[in-house]
Design an enzyme around this catalytic site. Structure first.
Site, PDB file in Angstrom:
ATOM      1  N   GLY A 146      -6.352   3.434   1.014  1.00  0.00           N
ATOM      2  CA  GLY A 146      -5.477   2.275   0.863  1.00  0.00           C
ATOM      3  C   GLY A 146      -5.558   2.099  -0.704  1.00  0.00           C
ATOM      4  O   GLY A 146      -6.528   2.439  -1.540  1.00  0.00           O
ATOM      5  N   CYS A 147      -4.681   1.095  -1.078  1.00  0.00           N
ATOM      6  CA  CYS A 147      -4.383   1.037  -2.700  1.00  0.00           C
ATOM      7  C   CYS A 147      -5.834   0.388  -3.453  1.00  0.00           C
ATOM      8  O   CYS A 147      -6.204   0.815  -4.239  1.00  0.00           O
ATOM      9  CB  CYS A 147      -3.196  -0.132  -2.781  1.00  0.00           C
ATOM     10  SG  CYS A 147      -3.234  -1.432  -1.831  1.00  0.00           S
TER      11      CYS A 147
END
Length: 334
Positions: free
Chosen positions: A153-154
């Site tokens: 994920g970011c």
């Protein structure tokens, strides 16, 4: 030449994948697809994302059956919702493709995690076991052999890149959990219209307090508990994370700097600041994660920035593909 299919190409991360893959000397785009129900089906990618005009003029094809697109395909990028990736990845793997999934569907090897944080029952525990977590700077050897790569994920990308060298060097007093205050641009919520993301409504505010699914992803892969609070920022793209930690007694600023240098001296997509801390404007539109820090006594503040759509999504996916197939890590990225 790797024949490459991009699924979910209409979104922000999908469009960035199109840009990178199109200019990659060892990849060839076979098709860009969206769901069969998508209103974008039949449109040109350049109509949705005008920055691609004159560069990529391919149509977004509706996909209801992967067999229409999988023959002859070597690589599949899934820029799709978690549940969609969960269903599609096994089919593409069965068809002999190497799959890079930008969703959260295979990031944590614990089926109960998905029921609790993603709201669906995971049907493929064997693939959770097989999937390589694509934190490129730290998991390169696993990526070289994997056929299913779960792109992080970011938020977890920036958090782990900042903290992992310090935890591995045993510099942090983990009795005091690292506190991660992170702010992301609105593009992190995707292209779908929502009142809360509209120009007159968007406001700097925390969300998912104590409940965000990226907290257990970060903690699982760091092997350490953290407090994570994400914030919605009133800007289009980018992530800035300010992380507060306690150092073990006697740990110096020089030791912190040394740990980061040793971890990233030969990692071209992580840029370390010798002085000061990074600003968001210096990473937006670029595939880097920038890291800087300050020490006062036993207190450490470390700041990490990245473009959520690039190092936090598309650029890291392509970086993983480069590692997987033996190309230069930065091929087509810089």
């Amino acid at each position: 030449m790797l024949n490459t299919l991009i699924v979910g190409a209409s979104g922000y991360a999908g469009a960035e994948l199109v840009t990178y893959v199109n200019r990659h000397p060892h990849m060839n785009i076979t098709a860009l697809t969206v769901s069969a129900q998508s209103n974008d089906a039949g449109k040109l990618i350049s109509d949705l994302h005008p920055q691609l005009k004159g560069i990529v003029e391919l149509p977004l094809q509706p996909m209801s059956d992967i067999s229409e697109f999988s023959p002859g395909v070597d690589v599949v990028f899934l820029a799709t919702a978690h549940e969609v990736s969960h269903d599609l990845a096994p089919q593409f793997l069965e068809a002999g493709c190497v799959v890079f999934d930008l969703s959260g569907a295979f990031r944590v090897n614990d089926a109960t995690f998905y029921e609790k944080y993603y709201g669906f029952t995971h049907q493929y525990p064997e693939l959770l076991e097989q999937a390589a977590y694509g934190l490129a700077e730290w998991c390169g050897n696993k990526l070289k052999e994997a056929n299913l790569i779960a792109v992080p994920g970011c938020y977890p990308t920036a958090a782990q890149l900042a903290l992992k060298p310090l935890i591995d060097a045993d510099l942090l007093d983990l009795n005091q959990w690292p506190v991660i205050n992170a702010t992301s641009g609105v593009s992190g919520a995707g292209r779908k219209a929502a009142i809360s993301n509209s120009f007159c409504e968007v406001s700097l505010q925390p969300y998912g307090v104590f409940t965000h699914r990226h907290q257990p992803e970060i903690a699982t892969h760091l092997g350490a508990d953290v407090i994570f609070t994400p914030h919605l920022g009133n800007f289009p793209r980018g992530i800035l994370e300010t992380i507060t930690c306690r150092l073990k007694s006697g740990v110096t600023q020089a030791q912190v700097a040394q740990a980061l240098q040793q971890a990233y001296a030969h990692k071209p997509l992580v840029r370390l600041y010798d002085k000061g801390v990074p600003a968001l404007k210096n990473v937006v539109g670029l595939p880097f994660c920038d890291i800087g820090f300050a020490v006062q006594g036993e207190h450490l503040i470390i700041v990490a920035t990245e473009d959520n759509l690039l190092k936090g999504a598309a650029a890291q996916a392509v970086q993983c593909a480069n590692i997987r197939f033996g190309y230069a890590e930065t091929q087509s990225l810089i």
